[in-house]
Design a protein around this motif. Structure first.
Motif, PDB file in Angstrom:
ATOM      1  N   ALA A  45       0.831  -1.204   0.000  1.00 46.53           N
ATOM      2  CA  ALA A  45       0.000   0.000   0.000  1.00 46.53           C
ATOM      3  C   ALA A  45       0.865   1.253   0.000  1.00 46.53           C
ATOM      4  N   GLY A  48       2.007   1.612  -3.605  1.00 41.58           N
ATOM      5  CA  GLY A  48       0.856   1.957  -4.435  1.00 41.58           C
ATOM      6  C   GLY A  48       0.961   1.402  -5.845  1.00 41.58           C
ATOM      7  N   ILE A  52       0.242  -2.976  -5.333  1.00 43.16           N
ATOM      8  CA  ILE A  52      -0.829  -3.374  -4.419  1.00 43.16           C
ATOM      9  C   ILE A  52      -1.202  -4.836  -4.636  1.00 43.16           C
ATOM     10  N   ASP A 153      -3.599   1.518   3.356  1.00 43.68           N
ATOM     11  CA  ASP A 153      -4.419   2.461   2.594  1.00 43.68           C
ATOM     12  C   ASP A 153      -5.115   3.461   3.512  1.00 43.68           C
ATOM     13  N   GLN A 156      -2.797   6.155   4.900  1.00 44.37           N
ATOM     14  CA  GLN A 156      -2.378   7.172   3.931  1.00 44.37           C
ATOM     15  C   GLN A 156      -3.385   8.317   3.839  1.00 44.37           C
TER      16      GLN A 156
END
Length: 175
Positions: A45, A48, A52, A153, A156
């Motif tokens: 994550a 990215g 992923i 995720d 972030q």
């Protein structure tokens, strides 16, 4: 150091419920496996993009192959040390929050997966059905990767989420 039994994923208790549950709980109940599997998702994550899915898929694929090697007992040494180093390395990667190329991370998690998969295969109970047990530990691993992806995720999206995640990565490395 005070609770060494948490570092082992012996599934003697769950095995009475069947091979699949024994395999499923192996990566979940062993603290070392649990931290590594969740960390793979978090690192994915953090990177990215395609990482992923490519990083966790690499881990599961290599782990499955190494599980076969563990079942065959090819004599891989330092398996527990390799698992411990993988937790340390993945925790450090989370703490550093560096955007390494996905290919580098895929290579690193593939190397880590060798030790985790070998342990899963070698520690399979003798009464377990190999294919069912393997399906269980692969699904358990993938589920923990998904948990890590969600954690990564979500972190972030919040102001202090990255900082908290980096601190958690340091704690994982310390474990």
């Amino acid at each position: 150091a005070l609770l060494p039994q948490l570092a082992f994923a012996h599934e003697a208790i769950s095995e009475r419920y069947g091979s699949f549950l024994g395999g499923l709980t192996h990566p979940v109940l062993g603290l070392d496996h649990f931290l590594a599997m969740v960390s793979v998702g978090i690192v994915s994550a953090q990177i990215g993009g395609r990482a992923i899915w490519t990083v966790p898929v690499t881990f599961v694929a290599v782990m499955a192959f190494a599980g076969l090697l563990g079942m065959a007992d090819i004599g891989l040494t330092a398996v527990e040390a390799g698992i411990a180093i993988s937790v340390l390395a993945l925790g450090c990667a989370i703490a550093a929050d560096s955007k390494l190329p996905a290919s580098v991370v895929m290579t690193a998690v593939g190397f880590c997966a060798i030790f985790h998969g070998y342990a899963h295969g070698a520690e399979m109970p003798t009464i377990a059905t190999p294919a069912t047990y393997a399906a269980g530990f692969m699904i358990g691993t993938a589920a923990l990767h998904l948990l890590g992806l969600l954690i990564g995720d979500i972190s972030q999206r919040y102001i202090r989420g990255k900082l908290i995640l980096r601190i958690a990565g340091g704690a994982m490395a310390g474990a």
